[in-house]
Design an enzyme around this catalytic site. Structure first.
Site, mmCIF file in Angstrom:
data_model
loop_
_atom_site.group_PDB
_atom_site.id
_atom_site.type_symbol
_atom_site.label_atom_id
_atom_site.label_comp_id
_atom_site.label_asym_id
_atom_site.label_seq_id
_atom_site.Cartn_x
_atom_site.Cartn_y
_atom_site.Cartn_z
ATOM 1 N N GLU A 114 29.652 38.727 45.056
ATOM 2 C CA GLU A 114 28.932 37.710 45.826
ATOM 3 C C GLU A 114 29.513 37.600 47.229
ATOM 4 O O GLU A 114 30.746 37.633 47.405
ATOM 5 C CB GLU A 114 29.039 36.370 45.090
ATOM 6 C CG GLU A 114 27.803 35.524 45.154
ATOM 7 C CD GLU A 114 26.593 36.132 44.434
ATOM 8 O OE1 GLU A 114 25.823 36.860 45.091
ATOM 9 O OE2 GLU A 114 26.417 35.859 43.242
ATOM 10 N N GLY B 170 14.820 27.887 46.146
ATOM 11 C CA GLY B 170 16.088 27.195 46.351
ATOM 12 C C GLY B 170 17.013 27.263 45.147
ATOM 13 O O GLY B 170 18.035 26.581 45.104
ATOM 14 N N GLY C 16 18.440 30.085 44.174
ATOM 15 C CA GLY C 16 19.337 31.221 44.335
ATOM 16 C C GLY C 16 18.828 32.473 43.645
ATOM 17 O O GLY C 16 19.591 33.382 43.334
ATOM 18 N N TYR D 27 25.910 29.779 55.598
ATOM 19 C CA TYR D 27 25.874 31.214 55.302
ATOM 20 C C TYR D 27 26.210 32.003 56.566
ATOM 21 O O TYR D 27 27.080 32.877 56.571
ATOM 22 C CB TYR D 27 24.479 31.601 54.795
ATOM 23 C CG TYR D 27 24.377 33.023 54.321
ATOM 24 C CD1 TYR D 27 24.552 33.346 52.986
ATOM 25 C CD2 TYR D 27 24.113 34.066 55.214
ATOM 26 C CE1 TYR D 27 24.468 34.657 52.543
ATOM 27 C CE2 TYR D 27 24.025 35.376 54.787
ATOM 28 C CZ TYR D 27 24.202 35.663 53.451
ATOM 29 O OH TYR D 27 24.120 36.970 53.029
ATOM 30 N N ASP E 256 19.372 41.205 48.081
ATOM 31 C CA ASP E 256 18.195 40.604 47.449
ATOM 32 C C ASP E 256 16.972 41.515 47.541
ATOM 33 O O ASP E 256 16.263 41.739 46.560
ATOM 34 C CB ASP E 256 17.870 39.250 48.101
ATOM 35 C CG ASP E 256 19.057 38.301 48.062
ATOM 36 O OD1 ASP E 256 20.019 38.594 47.326
ATOM 37 O OD2 ASP E 256 19.032 37.283 48.771
HETATM 38 C C1 GLA Z 1 22.114 35.412 49.558
HETATM 39 C C2 GLA Z 1 21.862 36.545 50.550
HETATM 40 C C3 GLA Z 1 22.439 37.858 50.013
HETATM 41 C C4 GLA Z 1 23.889 37.708 49.566
HETATM 42 C C5 GLA Z 1 24.056 36.470 48.690
HETATM 43 C C6 GLA Z 1 25.499 36.185 48.399
HETATM 44 O O1 GLA Z 1 21.386 35.633 48.389
HETATM 45 O O2 GLA Z 1 20.518 36.689 50.806
HETATM 46 O O3 GLA Z 1 22.317 38.857 50.988
HETATM 47 O O4 GLA Z 1 24.740 37.673 50.668
HETATM 48 O O5 GLA Z 1 23.489 35.308 49.262
HETATM 49 O O6 GLA Z 1 26.062 37.219 47.694
#
Ligand code: GLA
Length: 390
Positions: free
Chosen positions: A31, A122, A124, A222, A172
């Protein structure tokens, strides 16, 4: 949900040229490592976005978000970030596609599109990436653009940077497009090489516990994390010029350059870099556990990742910590951690099938008592990546 093709027919009064299904993703481990040239281990899941699309020739895009009951019409040229968030995921990739194709000829002269899905936003699970991937995949098919999946993933990532303002990594979009049934994907985020591993959990399942917390801070924090990592990397490079990317750094170098002089370099930068270096190492070891079939060892690493994300990287929240802490001592839970960008969303857990109901019930009761919020439980299966709907 009514089938996406029928929805399209209802809205536009003609049959769509094609329809696409694009999944959300989980990530087992790795992560906040994708934008730090590390490794990730995601998979596509059984929650998805669907789009149906048909050509127009009048220079307009007609977009219908079925779940929201919203329609937005925009001219296809001079696209710029829009005030309505979901629109940006869509026009962001259209912009990328036009930059790549319409310089040569005026190939894309507009289109109609309907979108619907069941990925909770939202949480994740990368609903935004799934929208981007669905749209770019649909355009690629509709206009025969011959883009590879990796090209589409990179373009969708750029769209997210430029239109949604989140400097996300590639994980993602990559996972949504490249997913395969019952397989996790080990992606090297530096070389972009990847390999599939079957996930054989036997008596265990992957379950997500959704905190129902959606932090507004997520995207600004972020981008801050990303900057802090870049600053830390630069400081380490000053002393160790051979270091090119985070992967070249070991924990001693982090201590030497950032840990020993925190007053000068900043305690946060030290913590961020320590986490990233440890996590890059951890993912590589976790993949060895996976191939050796040692899921107990794998699960321990998930707990360690959570600890790092919570204490060092500081992207967790009390609710996520509570959910991980609550299952940590349970012998039927192999591993658990917060998943994705953080500040809310889900924890990912590997739990023994026979205990799943009981654990979920007890946890939901404890969560409700502590936070006066319902706990939403998603059992997850691993599915194929973005594809055409038959
Ligand atoms: C989000 C971002 C990804 C990654 C994750 C954390 O989902 O879009 O690119 O950085 O957070 O691992």
């Amino acid at each position: 949900m009514l089938a996406i093709r029928s929805q399209f027919l209802n809205h536009f009064n003609y049959v769509p040229s094609l329809a696409v299904k694009s999944p959300g993703r989980i990530n087992l481990i790795g992560e906040h490592t994708d934008y730090n040239h590390g490794f990730v281990l995601p998979a596509a899941i059984d929650k998805y976005i669907e789009v149906a699309i048909g050509k127009r020739t009048d220079g307009a895009i007609h977009m219908v978000a079925l779940d929201l009951g919203q329609t937005i019409i925009l001219p296809i040229h001079h696209l710029a970030p829009h005030a309505t968030p979901w629109v940006n995921y869509l026009i962001g990739v259209v912009h990328q596609v036009l930059e790549k194709t319409n310089t040569k000829d005026d190939l894309i002269k507009g289109f109609d599109i309907c979108i619907q899905g069941n990925i909770p936003s939202g949480a994740g699970l990368s609903s935004s990436a799934a929208v981007e991937c669905a749209v770019i995949f649909a355009l690629n098919e509709l206009y025969q653009l011959q883009l590879t999946k990796m090209e589409m993933a990179l373009m969708a990532q750029k769209a997210e940077h430029e239109f949604a303002g989140v400097k996300c990594g590639l994980m993602d979009m990559f996972a949504s497009l490249h997913g395969q049934k019952n397989k996790v994907i080990f992606l090297d985020c530096a070389s972009l090489a990847y390999a599939y591993y079957p996930l054989e959990l036997k008596d265990y399942s992957i379950v997500l516990f959704d905190t129902q917390i959606k932090h507004a801070l997520a995207s600004s924090e972020y981008n801050t994390r990303r900057l802090e990592c870049e600053q830390g990397l630069k400081m380490i490079q000053e002393k160790y010029p051979a270091v090119k990317i985070f992967r070249d750094i070991n924990t001693e170098q982090v201590e030497d350059c950032l840990g020993s002089n925190k007053a000068l370099t900043g305690v946060k930068i030290y913590q961020r870099c320590k986490y990233v270096v440890e996590e890059i190492e951890r993912v590589q070891l976790a993949v060895k556990d996976l191939t050796a079939g040692d899921m107990q060892a794998f699960g321990k690493k998930m707990f360690a990742t959570h600890e790092g994300l919570s204490k060092l990287y500081e992207v967790s929240c009390p609710e996520l910590d509570f959910l991980v802490e609550a299952v940590k001592q349970n012998e039927h839970v192999i591993g658990a951690r917060m998943m994705g960008g953080g500040f809310g969303g889900c924890t990912i857990n590997i739990i023994k099938n026979s205990e799943l109901d009981l654990i979920s019930k007890e946890l939901a009761a404890a969560y409700l008592k502590k936070y006066q919020k319902p706990l939403v439980v998603y059992p997850i299966s691993i599915e194929e990546g973005t594809h055409l709907l038959a």
